[in-house]
Design an enzyme around this catalytic site. Structure first.
Site, PDB file in Angstrom:
ATOM      1  N   LYS A   1       3.342   4.370  -0.963  1.00 53.21           N
ATOM      2  CA  LYS A   1       3.418   5.331  -2.071  1.00 53.21           C
ATOM      3  C   LYS A   1       4.730   6.073  -1.872  1.00 53.21           C
ATOM      4  O   LYS A   1       4.843   6.947  -1.010  1.00 53.21           O
ATOM      5  CB  LYS A   1       2.258   6.332  -2.024  1.00 53.21           C
ATOM      6  CG  LYS A   1       0.852   5.720  -1.946  1.00 53.21           C
ATOM      7  CD  LYS A   1       0.326   5.681  -0.540  1.00 53.21           C
ATOM      8  CE  LYS A   1      -1.057   5.071  -0.397  1.00 53.21           C
ATOM      9  NZ  LYS A   1      -1.450   3.943  -1.160  1.00 53.21           N
TER      10      LYS A   1
ATOM     11  N   ASP B   1      17.328   9.091  -8.274  1.00 53.67           N
ATOM     12  CA  ASP B   1      18.800   9.032  -8.178  1.00 53.67           C
ATOM     13  C   ASP B   1      19.274   8.581  -6.795  1.00 53.67           C
ATOM     14  O   ASP B   1      20.408   8.863  -6.404  1.00 53.67           O
ATOM     15  CB  ASP B   1      19.430  10.408  -8.480  1.00 53.67           C
ATOM     16  CG  ASP B   1      19.237  10.834  -9.925  1.00 53.67           C
ATOM     17  OD1 ASP B   1      18.737  10.027 -10.727  1.00 53.67           O
ATOM     18  OD2 ASP B   1      19.577  11.993 -10.237  1.00 53.67           O
TER      19      ASP B   1
ATOM     20  N   HIS C   1       0.831  -1.208   0.000  1.00 53.74           N
ATOM     21  CA  HIS C   1       0.000   0.000   0.000  1.00 53.74           C
ATOM     22  C   HIS C   1       0.871   1.266   0.000  1.00 53.74           C
ATOM     23  O   HIS C   1       0.371   2.391  -0.002  1.00 53.74           O
ATOM     24  CB  HIS C   1      -0.903  -0.056   1.244  1.00 53.74           C
ATOM     25  CG  HIS C   1      -1.988   0.956   1.310  1.00 53.74           C
ATOM     26  ND1 HIS C   1      -1.940   2.040   2.145  1.00 53.74           N
ATOM     27  CD2 HIS C   1      -3.162   1.047   0.648  1.00 53.74           C
ATOM     28  CE1 HIS C   1      -3.042   2.763   1.997  1.00 53.74           C
ATOM     29  NE2 HIS C   1      -3.791   2.186   1.097  1.00 53.74           N
TER      30      HIS C   1
ATOM     31  N   HIS D   1      -7.657  11.754   2.133  1.00 56.05           N
ATOM     32  CA  HIS D   1      -6.909  10.504   2.099  1.00 56.05           C
ATOM     33  C   HIS D   1      -5.613  10.620   2.899  1.00 56.05           C
ATOM     34  O   HIS D   1      -4.857   9.668   3.019  1.00 56.05           O
ATOM     35  CB  HIS D   1      -6.620  10.197   0.619  1.00 56.05           C
ATOM     36  CG  HIS D   1      -6.127   8.827   0.318  1.00 56.05           C
ATOM     37  ND1 HIS D   1      -4.891   8.595  -0.236  1.00 56.05           N
ATOM     38  CD2 HIS D   1      -6.689   7.621   0.479  1.00 56.05           C
ATOM     39  CE1 HIS D   1      -4.722   7.300  -0.412  1.00 56.05           C
ATOM     40  NE2 HIS D   1      -5.796   6.682   0.018  1.00 56.05           N
TER      41      HIS D   1
HETATM   42  C1  LIG Z   1      -8.210   2.810   3.767  1.00 48.54           C
HETATM   43  O1  LIG Z   1      -7.609   3.368   2.622  1.00 48.54           O
HETATM   44  C2  LIG Z   1      -7.924   2.801   1.387  1.00 48.54           C
HETATM   45  C3  LIG Z   1      -7.272   3.589   0.321  1.00 48.54           C
HETATM   46  O2  LIG Z   1      -6.011   4.037   0.680  1.00 48.54           O
HETATM   47  C4  LIG Z   1      -9.408   2.685   1.184  1.00 48.54           C
HETATM   48  O3  LIG Z   1      -9.725   2.097  -0.046  1.00 48.54           O
HETATM   49  C5  LIG Z   1     -10.018   1.912   2.336  1.00 48.54           C
HETATM   50  O4  LIG Z   1     -11.401   1.763   2.194  1.00 48.54           O
HETATM   51  C6  LIG Z   1      -9.680   2.642   3.610  1.00 48.54           C
HETATM   52  N1  LIG Z   1     -10.386   2.179   4.776  1.00 48.54           N
HETATM   53  C7  LIG Z   1     -10.271   1.039   5.418  1.00 48.54           C
HETATM   54  C8  LIG Z   1     -11.102   0.900   6.650  1.00 48.54           C
HETATM   55  O5  LIG Z   1      -9.560   0.146   5.064  1.00 48.54           O
HETATM   56  C1  LIG Z   2      20.906  16.071 -11.707  1.00 43.98           C
HETATM   57  O1  LIG Z   2      21.933  16.904 -12.205  1.00 43.98           O
HETATM   58  C2  LIG Z   2      21.621  18.297 -12.166  1.00 43.98           C
HETATM   59  C3  LIG Z   2      22.756  19.047 -12.853  1.00 43.98           C
HETATM   60  O2  LIG Z   2      23.970  18.611 -12.343  1.00 43.98           O
HETATM   61  C4  LIG Z   2      21.420  18.740 -10.722  1.00 43.98           C
HETATM   62  O3  LIG Z   2      21.045  20.105 -10.674  1.00 43.98           O
HETATM   63  C5  LIG Z   2      20.306  17.912 -10.120  1.00 43.98           C
HETATM   64  O4  LIG Z   2      20.137  18.251  -8.755  1.00 43.98           O
HETATM   65  C6  LIG Z   2      20.621  16.430 -10.264  1.00 43.98           C
HETATM   66  N1  LIG Z   2      19.475  15.666  -9.798  1.00 43.98           N
HETATM   67  C7  LIG Z   2      19.406  15.026  -8.622  1.00 43.98           C
HETATM   68  C8  LIG Z   2      18.142  14.307  -8.338  1.00 43.98           C
HETATM   69  O5  LIG Z   2      20.304  14.994  -7.830  1.00 43.98           O
END
Ligand SMILES: *[C@@H]1O[C@H](CO)[C@@H](O)[C@H](O)[C@H]1NC(C)=O
Ligand SMILES: *[C@@H]1O[C@H](CO)[C@@H](O)[C@H](O)[C@H]1NC(C)=O
Ligand SMILES: *[C@@H]1O[C@H](CO)[C@@H](O)[C@H](O)[C@H]1NC(C)=O
Ligand SMILES: *[C@@H]1O[C@H](CO)[C@@H](O)[C@H](O)[C@H]1NC(C)=O
Ligand SMILES: *[C@@H]1O[C@H](CO)[C@@H](O)[C@H](O)[C@H]1NC(C)=O
Ligand SMILES: *[C@@H]1O[C@H](CO)[C@@H](O)[C@H](O)[C@H]1NC(C)=O
Ligand SMILES: *[C@@H]1O[C@H](CO)[C@@H](O)[C@H](O)[C@H]1NC(C)=O
Ligand SMILES: *[C@@H]1O[C@H](CO)[C@@H](O)[C@H](O)[C@H]1NC(C)=O
Ligand SMILES: *[C@@H]1O[C@H](CO)[C@@H](O)[C@H](O)[C@H]1NC(C)=O
Length: 457
Positions: free
Chosen positions: A184, A189, A182, A397
């Site tokens: 997220k 990088d 569940h 949520h």
């Molecule tokens: C909890 O969260 C989910 C979605 O993130 C939802 O579908 C679900 O019905 C929620 N409630 C319970 C009691 O699980």
């Molecule tokens: C990727 O490179 C750029 C340029 O060097 C920099 O600004 C950026 O922060 C970098 N991305 C991450 C997620 O570190």
């Protein structure tokens, strides 16, 4: 008798008592303080230090058309933050998710509506990710909960087919007996992190109220989050089993006993990441439920909880089972320590009616004991008639807690199943950080808004 001779004369009794009291009042606390000092010195030695000035920002989705009387909110939207993360990626994008419906294909066919309002934001993310995995040549790894008939993997199937990402399914039921993944969480990088309530769902960018954090410039936390991702990745193969001995590189030494000390935008905090369910936590990893309990136990003045659902039950077990773990901790905080408890729980047309019974059983204690204050409100996301037609939308949520000394941001509803068999992540920051203050402001904004209602008695 010995009491009649020597120093123990009745006239000496008061002075003896006074001397004893002096020892108790003055000397013992000194000894105790010395020991505490000693222990905290040892603790500092053990404590992980993150020598970085982490930049952590709250990220929200405020459902379309929902505006606060006091003006809009200053926090960045989930859509903008995810777009930025994709744009800034230089090598890898790793996403741990429940299901994917970034395009509105899931409702288009069913409802025969050509274009759902707000769906363009999901498509934006989908297309940018696709480009990142194809034309930009970035390595994308996706782990999702095992797809089902009602939750098919239409989006990620496209990534697979176009060779834009490596996609794995994690079958929690097979691994621990029941449950889902569940979580997220986004990791870019292995440097930048999003964790929060927003699913990879177009509605999470336009019609569902969400809260998460963007963590930047904080390699200590990002590296530790990578270990949680690697656990999912390891377990997301068709015949994976929970290892008896975890690969050592998945162990962590950052947890509730030894949090890392960090600066968050210049304010000092102690932080760690927690995970659930317990069977997928390698040595050293604090479980999500322990993180929640610890945060409640540490509160001195108040505990404010904002979650979609609150039930002291295992509801997905064959028979519902009583699960009072969080309920007990909240009651103890209110009754034993006079910590003020506020619960802000989502209310929709689909909310379970019995939820109010449990919530009332907490609130009713307010009048039963002196100094006890537990208040519950339910949050309703308003809808126009057209918006009300969008399935699984228009609800609050978010899943977080803020106390006078802690910010906790999670991905789980507060019912037993989520902590026992469901994959989720909790992000804990102790200390009076700017993150904590902002989270408290968000809670109070919602609590005092026109969208919060007292629960029916
Ligand atoms: C909890 O969260 C989910 C979605 O993130 C939802 O579908 C679900 O019905 C929620 N409630 C319970 C009691 O699980
Ligand atoms: C990727 O490179 C750029 C340029 O060097 C920099 O600004 C950026 O922060 C970098 N991305 C991450 C997620 O570190
Ligand atoms: C990142 O952390 C370093 C080390 O603490 C600090 O010097 C720098 O200002 C931070 N950058 C940002 C953008 O916060
Ligand atoms: C928690 O999950 C385990 C499987 O990981 C199961 O054996 C146990 O019965 C569950 N506990 C409760 C209270 O349902
Ligand atoms: C962190 O950054 C803030 C402002 O960006 C600054 O005030 C503070 O001194 C920095 N702290 C450290 C330890 O680098
Ligand atoms: C909830 O139910 C009420 C009454 O049936 C209805 O007017 C409203 O549109 C529904 N709201 C949503 C979001 O479905
Ligand atoms: C926490 O910090 C804020 C802002 O710096 C301050 O106003 C507040 O009094 C502090 N709270 C506690 C409990 O120290
Ligand atoms: C930290 O700094 C960033 C960038 O300036 C800002 O967007 C964010 O709101 C700050 N977060 C906190 C918790 O103070
Ligand atoms: C508006 O803000 C004030 C102070 O910031 C607060 O007291 C009040 O409850 C808020 N009202 C609403 C409806 O959000």
């Amino acid at each position: 008798m010995w009491g009649q001779k020597g120093w123990f004369k009745p006239s000496c009794v008061p002075i003896t008592i006074i001397l004893l009291l002096i020892v108790l009042v003055v000397i013992l606390p000194l000894l105790d303080a010395a020991e505490k000092h000693h222990r905290s010195a040892a603790h500092d030695y053990l404590r992980n230090k993150c020598l970085q000035n982490c930049s952590i920002s709250l990220v929200e989705t405020i459902p379309d058309g929902m505006s606060y009387r006091n003006g809009s909110t200053p926090y960045r939207s989930t859509h903008d933050v995810w777009m930025e993360m994709i744009e800034l990626a230089n090598s890898t994008i790793e996403i741990a998710s429940f299901y994917w419906t970034l395009r509105d294909t899931d409702v288009k066919r069913e409802h025969n509506i050509l274009k759902w309002p707000g769906s363009e934001r999901g498509e934006d993310i989908f297309n940018s990710l696709l480009a990142a995995g194809t034309t930009r040549g970035l390595k994308i790894k996706i782990v999702q909960s095992e797809p089902t008939k009602t939750m098919p993997d239409l989006d990620t199937e496209v990534f697979r087919r176009k060779n834009a990402a490596e996609v794995r399914n994690l079958n929690m039921a097979r691994l621990v007996g029941s449950g889902i993944l569940h979580t997220k969480m986004w990791l870019v990088d292995r440097k930048m992190v999003y964790v929060g309530s927003a699913n990879l769902d177009w509605r999470a960018l336009s019609h569902v109220k969400e809260l998460g954090v963007l963590i930047k410039n904080c390699s200590c936390l990002a590296q530790d989050m990578a270990k949680i991702f690697d656990v999912y990745w390891l377990l997301a193969t068709p015949d994976a089993k929970i290892p008896e001995v975890w690969p050592e590189e998945l162990d962590t030494n950052i947890n509730k006993d030894i949090p890392i000390s960090i600066y968050i935008n210049g304010t000092k905090g102690l932080t760690y990441l927690a995970s659930s369910p317990p069977p997928i936590c390698p040595p050293g990893r604090t479980t999500d439920i322990d993180a929640i309990l610890e945060s409640i136990e540490k509160a001195d003045k108040f505990v404010y909880v904002a979650v979609m659902d609150y039930m002291p039950l295992m509801i997905y077990t064959p028979k519902p089972r009583f699960w009072p773990v969080i309920d007990d901790a909240l009651r103890a905080a209110a009754i034993d320590r006079h910590v003020e408890v506020r619960l802000l729980i989502s209310w929709t047309n689909h909310s379970r009616p019995e939820e109010n019974l449990f919530l009332n059983s907490l609130q009713i204690l307010t009048n039963a004991f002196r100094g006890v204050k537990i208040t519950v409100k339910r949050f309703v996301v308003p809808s126009t008639a057209a918006q009300a037609k969008i399935p699984y939308a228009r609800l609050n949520h978010n899943k977080y807690m803020v106390t006078d000394n802690t910010a906790y941001i999670g991905t789980s509803n507060w019912s037993g199943d989520y902590f026992n068999t469901t994959g989720g992540i909790g992000f804990v920051v102790h200390g009076n950080t700017s993150l904590r203050s902002q989270l408290e402001e968000i809670f109070l904004r919602d609590w005092n808004s026109d969208f919060s209602y007292p629960i029916p008695k």
